[in-house]
Design a protein around this motif. Structure first.
Motif, PDB file in Angstrom:
ATOM      1  N   ALA A  22       0.839  -1.211   0.000  1.00 49.55           N
ATOM      2  CA  ALA A  22       0.000   0.000   0.000  1.00 49.55           C
ATOM      3  C   ALA A  22       0.867   1.252   0.000  1.00 49.55           C
ATOM      4  O   ALA A  22       0.590   2.218  -0.726  1.00 49.55           O
ATOM      5  N   GLU A  23       1.943   1.246   0.810  1.00 42.25           N
ATOM      6  CA  GLU A  23       2.831   2.402   0.858  1.00 42.25           C
ATOM      7  C   GLU A  23       3.543   2.599  -0.485  1.00 42.25           C
ATOM      8  O   GLU A  23       3.732   3.727  -0.946  1.00 42.25           O
ATOM      9  N   SER A  24       3.917   1.494  -1.123  1.00 39.55           N
ATOM     10  CA  SER A  24       4.576   1.601  -2.419  1.00 39.55           C
ATOM     11  C   SER A  24       3.626   2.109  -3.492  1.00 39.55           C
ATOM     12  O   SER A  24       4.016   2.906  -4.353  1.00 39.55           O
ATOM     13  N   ARG A  25       2.371   1.654  -3.451  1.00 37.37           N
ATOM     14  CA  ARG A  25       1.380   2.186  -4.413  1.00 37.37           C
ATOM     15  C   ARG A  25       1.198   3.683  -4.220  1.00 37.37           C
ATOM     16  O   ARG A  25       1.085   4.448  -5.199  1.00 37.37           O
ATOM     17  N   ARG A  26       1.165   4.116  -2.947  1.00 37.07           N
ATOM     18  CA  ARG A  26       1.025   5.552  -2.680  1.00 37.07           C
ATOM     19  C   ARG A  26       2.228   6.313  -3.216  1.00 37.07           C
ATOM     20  O   ARG A  26       2.093   7.394  -3.808  1.00 37.07           O
ATOM     21  N   ALA A  27       3.428   5.744  -3.023  1.00 41.79           N
ATOM     22  CA  ALA A  27       4.650   6.405  -3.489  1.00 41.79           C
ATOM     23  C   ALA A  27       4.668   6.506  -5.010  1.00 41.79           C
ATOM     24  O   ALA A  27       5.040   7.547  -5.569  1.00 41.79           O
TER      25      ALA A  27
ATOM     26  N   LEU B 128      11.669   2.383  -2.538  1.00 43.89           N
ATOM     27  CA  LEU B 128      12.573   2.669  -1.429  1.00 43.89           C
ATOM     28  C   LEU B 128      13.276   4.014  -1.605  1.00 43.89           C
ATOM     29  O   LEU B 128      14.370   4.220  -1.097  1.00 43.89           O
ATOM     30  N   SER B 129      12.667   4.921  -2.323  1.00 42.73           N
ATOM     31  CA  SER B 129      13.241   6.260  -2.477  1.00 42.73           C
ATOM     32  C   SER B 129      13.034   7.052  -1.188  1.00 42.73           C
ATOM     33  O   SER B 129      11.938   7.097  -0.640  1.00 42.73           O
ATOM     34  N   GLU B 130      14.118   7.675  -0.689  1.00 40.40           N
ATOM     35  CA  GLU B 130      14.011   8.396   0.584  1.00 40.40           C
ATOM     36  C   GLU B 130      13.063   9.584   0.499  1.00 40.40           C
ATOM     37  O   GLU B 130      12.570  10.073   1.509  1.00 40.40           O
ATOM     38  N   ARG B 131      12.793  10.066  -0.718  1.00 40.58           N
ATOM     39  CA  ARG B 131      11.879  11.208  -0.864  1.00 40.58           C
ATOM     40  C   ARG B 131      10.417  10.775  -0.929  1.00 40.58           C
ATOM     41  O   ARG B 131       9.536  11.605  -0.891  1.00 40.58           O
ATOM     42  N   ARG B 132      10.190   9.487  -1.052  1.00 42.25           N
ATOM     43  CA  ARG B 132       8.816   9.035  -1.255  1.00 42.25           C
ATOM     44  C   ARG B 132       8.325   8.082  -0.170  1.00 42.25           C
ATOM     45  O   ARG B 132       7.213   7.601  -0.217  1.00 42.25           O
ATOM     46  N   ILE B 133       9.174   7.750   0.791  1.00 38.96           N
ATOM     47  CA  ILE B 133       8.757   6.933   1.925  1.00 38.96           C
ATOM     48  C   ILE B 133       9.133   7.646   3.211  1.00 38.96           C
ATOM     49  O   ILE B 133       9.989   8.536   3.212  1.00 38.96           O
ATOM     50  N   SER B 134       8.477   7.299   4.310  1.00 41.90           N
ATOM     51  CA  SER B 134       8.724   7.959   5.585  1.00 41.90           C
ATOM     52  C   SER B 134       9.747   7.170   6.388  1.00 41.90           C
ATOM     53  O   SER B 134       9.496   6.048   6.793  1.00 41.90           O
TER      54      SER B 134
END
Length: 348
Positions: free
Chosen positions: A257-262, A326-332
């Motif tokens: 879900a987090e990856s889809r959001r990213a 796993l981009s630092e700008r797109r995950i918390s």
């Protein structure tokens, strides 16, 4: 197993087929009768020689709660549990083995004599007896032995001549035997393993084709004495698509879900006052698709703002599989433990 030359083609084929059966249990995280009830197989090795002599064809490591153990397996086309040279060597190896961890051994074959049920009764009785004296008292009673049981007991007693009084009982309680039909074209044991595997493979995956892929990989690598766990089987067999382990499914759903959001947050359009334009970049797109078709790992390079993320977003939309961002700008979070902790499912 000394070699496939000495074993013969039929022996090698049934040995590899039984290894594939054990791999199906490993992938499905399901105990096999060769292991204690509730034990979960963790690793499978081929031609591993650190157990009792002769029991090196297949080795399975299992875990049950905080207990870990090992099953050392000898595969035969046929064997007689009796007073013969082959069995005496195997039984004596069990009696003298000093493997430190919890362990057992197994003989698996397409034909086991004498009467299979009589063999099972004696071995189970040895496991349930607290010592060799209790076992001997039970089977010294008048009328409890038939010819098959006498044959089995003579085979063990002949094998351990010169050893301690409890050597035969000790060897018997370590041993399990399995008779299978994997040499037959329409094998029920093979079909049962495929059904077990079907519960673990991804929805829509062909369990039978995956079983054959496992068997082929084992046949290809057996001479190298490989060791596989669930993850390395997936890594080494590209067609093997399996469901996540049950205890990780909630976490993996959150990662998806987090990856889809990213991915959805990537801007791939140029917005004007009256319209929006999507940059297709057909030349770069074709190169990207070709790279993924021929390589497991692809690195996309370019100047900032040149459309790298937009190309990856487009590829993610067409990819038939899981996408992890796993981009630092797109995950918390800055490290993996922090990222998963923020998602509520920490993974060390």
């Amino acid at each position: 197993m000394a070699s496939y030359t000495s074993t013969g083609p039929a022996g090698a084929n049934t040995e590899i087929a039984f290894a594939a059966v054990m791999a199906a249990h490993l992938i499905a995280e399901q105990a096999h009768p060769l292991m204690p009830n509730g034990a979960v197989p963790q690793k499978l090795s081929l031609q591993r020689r650190d157990g009792p002599d002769g029991f090196d064809d297949i080795v399975v490591e299992w875990q049950k709660g905080g207990t870990v153990g090992t099953v050392f397996i000898q595969s035969k086309r046929s064997i007689a549990i009796s007073d013969n040279e082959t069995f005496r060597g195997l039984a004596r190896a069990l009696a003298v083995c000093e493997h430190e961890d919890e362990w057992s051994a197994a003989i698996v074959a397409t034909s086991i004599t004498p009467h299979f049920e009589d063999i099972q009764v004696l071995l189970e009785s040895a496991r349930l007896s607290t010592d060799h004296k209790e076992f001997e008292r039970r089977w010294d009673q008048p009328g409890v032995l038939n010819d098959a049981k006498r044959t089995v007991l003579k085979g063990f007693s002949s094998a351990v001549k010169g050893l301690d009084h409890d050597a035969a009982w000790s060897a018997m309680r370590r041993l399990r035997v399995v008779e299978h039909d994997l040499a037959l074209p329409s094998s029920r044991d093979r079909q049962a393993a495929i059904e077990i595997l079907s519960k673990a493979v991804a929805e829509g995956a062909d369990a039978e084709a995956n079983f054959e892929a496992i068997r082929s990989k084992f046949l290809e690598t057996a001479a190298l004495s490989p060791t596989f766990d669930r993850a390395s089987l997936v890594l080494n067999i590209p067609s093997l698509a399996i469901r996540p382990q049950e205890r990780y499914r909630t976490t993996i759903d959150k990662i998806r879900a987090e990856s889809r959001r990213a991915v959805s947050s990537i801007k791939d359009q140029i917005n004007g006052p009256s319209c929006s334009l999507t940059l297709l970049r057909p030349e770069c797109w074709n190169k990207l698709k070709e790279a993924f078709e021929t390589h497991r790992n692809v690195q996309l390079r370019g100047e900032a703002g040149s459309g790298k993320s937009a190309l990856l977003k487009r590829y993610a939309a067409t990819y038939d599989g899981n996408v992890l961002v796993l981009s630092e700008r797109r995950i918390s979070g800055n490290i993996w433990a922090e990222v998963t902790a923020n998602w509520g499912s920490p993974i060390a």
